[in-house]
Design a protein around this motif. Structure first.
Motif, PDB file in Angstrom:
ATOM      1  N   GLU A 157       0.814  -1.219   0.000  1.00 45.94           N
ATOM      2  CA  GLU A 157       0.000   0.000   0.000  1.00 45.94           C
ATOM      3  C   GLU A 157       0.849   1.272   0.000  1.00 45.94           C
ATOM      4  OE1 GLU A 157      -2.997  -0.053   3.013  1.00 45.94           O
ATOM      5  OE2 GLU A 157      -3.528   2.057   2.673  1.00 45.94           O
ATOM      6  N   ALA A 158       1.870   1.328   0.862  1.00 45.15           N
ATOM      7  CA  ALA A 158       2.674   2.550   0.969  1.00 45.15           C
ATOM      8  C   ALA A 158       3.421   2.817  -0.336  1.00 45.15           C
ATOM      9  CB  ALA A 158       3.662   2.435   2.128  1.00 45.15           C
ATOM     10  N   LEU A 159       3.894   1.746  -0.963  1.00 39.21           N
ATOM     11  CA  LEU A 159       4.624   1.891  -2.223  1.00 39.21           C
ATOM     12  C   LEU A 159       3.679   2.341  -3.342  1.00 39.21           C
ATOM     13  CD1 LEU A 159       7.454   1.539  -3.330  1.00 39.21           C
ATOM     14  CD2 LEU A 159       6.941  -0.873  -3.760  1.00 39.21           C
ATOM     15  N   CYS A 160       2.491   1.749  -3.382  1.00 43.00           N
ATOM     16  CA  CYS A 160       1.516   2.159  -4.401  1.00 43.00           C
ATOM     17  C   CYS A 160       1.136   3.624  -4.221  1.00 43.00           C
ATOM     18  CB  CYS A 160       0.265   1.282  -4.326  1.00 43.00           C
ATOM     19  SG  CYS A 160       0.522  -0.367  -5.014  1.00 43.00           S
ATOM     20  N   HIS A 161       1.074   4.071  -2.983  1.00 38.33           N
ATOM     21  CA  HIS A 161       0.768   5.480  -2.711  1.00 38.33           C
ATOM     22  C   HIS A 161       1.834   6.375  -3.336  1.00 38.33           C
ATOM     23  CE1 HIS A 161      -0.558   8.986  -0.425  1.00 38.33           C
ATOM     24  NE2 HIS A 161       0.695   9.159  -0.060  1.00 38.33           N
ATOM     25  N   ARG A 162       3.102   6.002  -3.183  1.00 34.63           N
ATOM     26  CA  ARG A 162       4.179   6.808  -3.767  1.00 34.63           C
ATOM     27  C   ARG A 162       4.149   6.755  -5.306  1.00 34.63           C
ATOM     28  NH1 ARG A 162       7.405   4.714   0.360  1.00 34.63           N
ATOM     29  NH2 ARG A 162       9.035   3.797  -0.918  1.00 34.63           N
ATOM     30  N   TYR A 163       3.904   5.557  -5.841  1.00 36.19           N
ATOM     31  CA  TYR A 163       3.805   5.462  -7.307  1.00 36.19           C
ATOM     32  C   TYR A 163       2.634   6.288  -7.826  1.00 36.19           C
ATOM     33  CZ  TYR A 163       7.517   2.207  -8.535  1.00 36.19           C
ATOM     34  OH  TYR A 163       8.748   1.651  -8.789  1.00 36.19           O
ATOM     35  N   ALA A 164       1.518   6.272  -7.121  1.00 40.58           N
ATOM     36  CA  ALA A 164       0.365   7.055  -7.583  1.00 40.58           C
ATOM     37  C   ALA A 164       0.726   8.533  -7.649  1.00 40.58           C
ATOM     38  CB  ALA A 164      -0.824   6.811  -6.660  1.00 40.58           C
ATOM     39  N   ALA A 165       1.477   9.011  -6.659  1.00 41.86           N
ATOM     40  CA  ALA A 165       1.888  10.422  -6.656  1.00 41.86           C
ATOM     41  C   ALA A 165       2.800  10.719  -7.844  1.00 41.86           C
ATOM     42  CB  ALA A 165       2.599  10.756  -5.342  1.00 41.86           C
ATOM     43  N   ALA A 166       3.753   9.827  -8.113  1.00 41.72           N
ATOM     44  CA  ALA A 166       4.679  10.040  -9.239  1.00 41.72           C
ATOM     45  C   ALA A 166       3.950   9.950 -10.577  1.00 41.72           C
ATOM     46  CB  ALA A 166       5.815   9.018  -9.177  1.00 41.72           C
ATOM     47  N   LEU A 167       3.011   9.014 -10.693  1.00 40.80           N
ATOM     48  CA  LEU A 167       2.245   8.872 -11.933  1.00 40.80           C
ATOM     49  C   LEU A 167       1.415  10.124 -12.195  1.00 40.80           C
ATOM     50  CD1 LEU A 167       1.159   5.154 -11.452  1.00 40.80           C
ATOM     51  CD2 LEU A 167       2.536   5.999 -13.359  1.00 40.80           C
ATOM     52  N   ALA A 168       0.827  10.678 -11.137  1.00 44.23           N
ATOM     53  CA  ALA A 168       0.045  11.913 -11.299  1.00 44.23           C
ATOM     54  C   ALA A 168       0.947  13.032 -11.797  1.00 44.23           C
ATOM     55  CB  ALA A 168      -0.618  12.286  -9.973  1.00 44.23           C
ATOM     56  N   MET A 169       2.156  13.133 -11.228  1.00 41.60           N
ATOM     57  CA  MET A 169       3.106  14.160 -11.681  1.00 41.60           C
ATOM     58  C   MET A 169       3.498  13.938 -13.142  1.00 41.60           C
ATOM     59  SD  MET A 169       5.685  14.604  -8.386  1.00 41.60           S
ATOM     60  CE  MET A 169       6.756  15.802  -9.212  1.00 41.60           C
ATOM     61  N   GLY A 170       3.480  12.679 -13.580  1.00 36.36           N
ATOM     62  CA  GLY A 170       3.862  12.348 -14.947  1.00 36.36           C
ATOM     63  C   GLY A 170       2.713  12.440 -15.942  1.00 36.36           C
ATOM     64  N   GLY A 171       1.575  12.950 -15.490  1.00 28.25           N
ATOM     65  CA  GLY A 171       0.464  13.163 -16.406  1.00 28.25           C
ATOM     66  C   GLY A 171      -0.440  11.962 -16.616  1.00 28.25           C
ATOM     67  N   PHE A 172      -0.238  10.907 -15.845  1.00 32.64           N
ATOM     68  CA  PHE A 172      -1.148   9.762 -15.929  1.00 32.64           C
ATOM     69  C   PHE A 172      -2.469  10.173 -15.276  1.00 32.64           C
ATOM     70  CE2 PHE A 172       2.935   7.868 -16.584  1.00 32.64           C
ATOM     71  CZ  PHE A 172       2.728   6.717 -17.332  1.00 32.64           C
ATOM     72  N   GLN A 173      -3.567   9.999 -16.015  1.00 30.48           N
ATOM     73  CA  GLN A 173      -4.856  10.541 -15.572  1.00 30.48           C
ATOM     74  C   GLN A 173      -5.703   9.506 -14.841  1.00 30.48           C
ATOM     75  OE1 GLN A 173      -6.087  13.755 -16.849  1.00 30.48           O
ATOM     76  NE2 GLN A 173      -4.062  14.178 -17.678  1.00 30.48           N
ATOM     77  N   ASP A 174      -5.619   8.274 -15.302  1.00 27.15           N
ATOM     78  CA  ASP A 174      -6.545   7.251 -14.806  1.00 27.15           C
ATOM     79  C   ASP A 174      -5.718   6.185 -14.082  1.00 27.15           C
ATOM     80  OD1 ASP A 174      -8.318   5.203 -14.412  1.00 27.15           O
ATOM     81  OD2 ASP A 174      -8.881   4.974 -16.513  1.00 27.15           O
ATOM     82  N   VAL A 175      -5.570   6.358 -12.782  1.00 29.90           N
ATOM     83  CA  VAL A 175      -4.759   5.425 -11.992  1.00 29.90           C
ATOM     84  C   VAL A 175      -5.614   4.867 -10.861  1.00 29.90           C
ATOM     85  CG1 VAL A 175      -2.710   5.170 -10.530  1.00 29.90           C
ATOM     86  CG2 VAL A 175      -2.648   6.731 -12.492  1.00 29.90           C
ATOM     87  N   ARG A 176      -5.743   3.566 -10.830  1.00 35.46           N
ATOM     88  CA  ARG A 176      -6.450   2.943  -9.710  1.00 35.46           C
ATOM     89  C   ARG A 176      -5.532   1.934  -9.031  1.00 35.46           C
ATOM     90  NH1 ARG A 176     -10.911   0.834 -13.882  1.00 35.46           N
ATOM     91  NH2 ARG A 176     -10.056   2.655 -14.962  1.00 35.46           N
ATOM     92  N   THR A 177      -5.845   1.570  -7.802  1.00 28.34           N
ATOM     93  CA  THR A 177      -5.019   0.623  -7.056  1.00 28.34           C
ATOM     94  C   THR A 177      -5.845  -0.630  -6.784  1.00 28.34           C
ATOM     95  OG1 THR A 177      -3.814   2.436  -6.036  1.00 28.34           O
ATOM     96  CG2 THR A 177      -3.640   0.306  -4.966  1.00 28.34           C
ATOM     97  N   ALA A 178      -5.233  -1.791  -6.994  1.00 27.47           N
ATOM     98  CA  ALA A 178      -5.931  -3.051  -6.756  1.00 27.47           C
ATOM     99  C   ALA A 178      -5.270  -3.793  -5.597  1.00 27.47           C
ATOM    100  CB  ALA A 178      -5.899  -3.911  -8.011  1.00 27.47           C
ATOM    101  N   ASP A 179      -6.021  -4.663  -4.958  1.00 25.73           N
ATOM    102  CA  ASP A 179      -5.520  -5.467  -3.840  1.00 25.73           C
ATOM    103  C   ASP A 179      -4.703  -6.633  -4.407  1.00 25.73           C
ATOM    104  OD1 ASP A 179      -5.238  -7.471  -1.900  1.00 25.73           O
ATOM    105  OD2 ASP A 179      -7.082  -6.905  -0.896  1.00 25.73           O
ATOM    106  N   GLY A 180      -3.386  -6.591  -4.197  1.00 22.90           N
ATOM    107  CA  GLY A 180      -2.508  -7.572  -4.799  1.00 22.90           C
ATOM    108  C   GLY A 180      -2.745  -8.993  -4.320  1.00 22.90           C
ATOM    109  N   ALA A 181      -2.981  -9.164  -3.022  1.00 20.34           N
ATOM    110  CA  ALA A 181      -3.180 -10.515  -2.490  1.00 20.34           C
ATOM    111  C   ALA A 181      -4.455 -11.127  -3.050  1.00 20.34           C
ATOM    112  CB  ALA A 181      -3.231 -10.463  -0.964  1.00 20.34           C
ATOM    113  N   ALA A 182      -5.502 -10.334  -3.133  1.00 21.58           N
ATOM    114  CA  ALA A 182      -6.770 -10.842  -3.677  1.00 21.58           C
ATOM    115  C   ALA A 182      -6.620 -11.168  -5.161  1.00 21.58           C
ATOM    116  CB  ALA A 182      -7.882  -9.809  -3.478  1.00 21.58           C
TER     117      ALA A 182
END
Lengths: 295, 295
Positions: free
Chosen positions: A255-280
């Motif tokens: 979760e913490a890593l995905c949070h950081r990637y989401a922030a970087a992706l937003a800075m990079g102009g990625f518009q549609d970013v969602r997070t999924a539960d990896g274990a599930a």
């Protein structure tokens, strides 16, 4: 309520997770063990599995294993399924180790370019099969070896590995930049500064030295240095993939890593970013491949 | 024949070299010691120097010290001289530690960009002062922290650090790529393949994974992997600086390393590349700065 229908195993390099899985892929219960595939030789896999989940196995349920158990020198070397690879291709390629006919091993996936092997994965393919990703998506699985996986209609059509997580660890442990460095995840501004710096200059092997320069100049505290370094490396990764920023991204991972990637992706102009539960996603992928292999 | 006129000291992070220097900068004799500045606290410098070269010091010769003895927390913290910096600027800035008035410490050099500290060096500035580089040259000092130093009329006008050598070590020691990896310097073709790969794709944190892929595919032997990795990292460095390839380059450093850089520079279109003797340049630089400081 339905009981367990499948024993699903996610055998990573440094960790083992065994799950009892219900019809459809829901996890009923799970157990973890530190005996990852990276430290086991061929004849140790079955005894370890029996030690961790012998009581579950005794019920005669089918067992399906994804991850590194199929790597060279491990339980049984599984050839990589070439892209494009979906549930059918993976299911057709499952094989059984000589010492455990009740176990199905899922192959990894290989990407080729100009007829040459270009990249490989073992484990992420199972997660992708468990996602219900939008069509034409990019699944980003950050971590030791971060993967950018292009999917079309649920199949893996191409992917690329960045050594971001492993480089972060090696740089922190093995270079002057790591002296006095804490843990990342505390200073969002320092992380964003690192991402911005990596976006502005693609020469990452020079840009890394800014960790030291900014420390000398008093612009970067020891407590923020790990976040800044993480930002540089994740920023370099996102910058290299920025041509994909018009496509939907599904992040799977811690979760913490995905949070950081989401922030970087937003800075990079990625518009549609969602997070999924990896274990599930892993459990659902194991179920779906098992189901297809059983037909 | 002239006798010794100066004791010159090159105090690196992990090594100490003391030289007796003749008029003009020739080295008469020298001694090395593993007690680099990185491991010494303020009050250890004078005793170590006396232990290594007390007999030389007793003759009352002046002593000049370049390198890391002037870094923060070492013998005496020396402010960085800002670019542009030549012999006069360095000579004017020498200072003497409190416990050794017979010793002159040479400052490092700092590069600024937009009024902000952008890069620093300690030691290479002395080498550059000892070169007779062509005007408008680029001095490349490969190593742990590889420096690209732009000079005009003998002065340092700008420079940039790449962490190439330190990253090579950290990657070899701290990542999966280093497993079974030997030493570099044996397989020129593998080195060239690495350089070419880095030129073709600037995403070095992804390209590094090709060490593993090419190994899996049987295209890269364990014996050639270190050269290929070295080629990737040096190639990334040369590619980032390729806009300078119309300028003369002077390489200073270890012979085997300079040989590899020369090959990568040639691949990058650099036309005028010569190699200088680093130890002689250091001694001549120490002499020249001493001479200017004595006027």
């Amino acid at each position: 309520m339905s009981g367990p229908r499948l024993i699903g195993v996610d055998w990573g390099t440094s960790n083992l997770r065994v799950m009892r899985i219900a019809e459809g892929g829901a996890v009923l219960d799970s157990r973890s063990d530190p005996r990852g595939a990276g430290g086991l030789s061929r004849d140790q896999f079955r005894p370890v599995l029996e030690e961790v989940a012998g009581d579950w196995l005794s019920n005669g349920l089918p067992v399906i294993v994804g991850g590194m158990a199929g790597a060279r020198g491990r339980w049984r070397e599984m050839a990589y399924a070439p892209c494009p690879a979906g549930i059918q291709e993976l299911a057709r390629a499952v094989e059984r180790p000589d010492d455990a006919a009740f176990v199905a091993l899922i192959p990894g996936v290989a990407a080729y370019r100009d007829g040459r092997l270009h990249d490989v994965m073992r484990g992420e393919e199972t997660q992708v099969m468990g996602l219900d990703a939008p069509s034409d998506a990019v699944v980003v699985a950050p971590g030791t070896h971060s993967k950018w996986i292009e999917t079309q209609a649920g199949r893996i059509v191409g992917f690329r590995t960045f050594m971001t997580g492993e480089l972060f660890g090696a740089i922190r442990k093995g270079t002057i930049l790591g002296a006095d460095m804490g843990e990342p995840g505390v200073e969002d501004d320092a992380f964003a500064a690192g991402v911005g710096r990596a976006f502005a200059d693609p020469a990452i092997t020079a840009v890394l030295f800014s960790v030291r320069i900014d420390g000398l100049a008093g612009r970067l505290t020891a407590g923020a240095a790990a976040d800044y370094l993480s930002g540089l490396l994740i920023g370099a990764e996102v910058a290299a993939q920025s041509a994909m920023n018009d496509r939907p991204v599904v992040l799977i991972g811690a979760e913490a890593l995905c949070h950081r990637y989401a922030a970087a992706l937003a800075m990079g102009g990625f518009q549609d970013v969602r997070t999924a539960d990896g274990a599930a996603a892993t459990a659902r992928g194991l179920w779906r491949i098992h189901e297809a292999a059983s037909r």
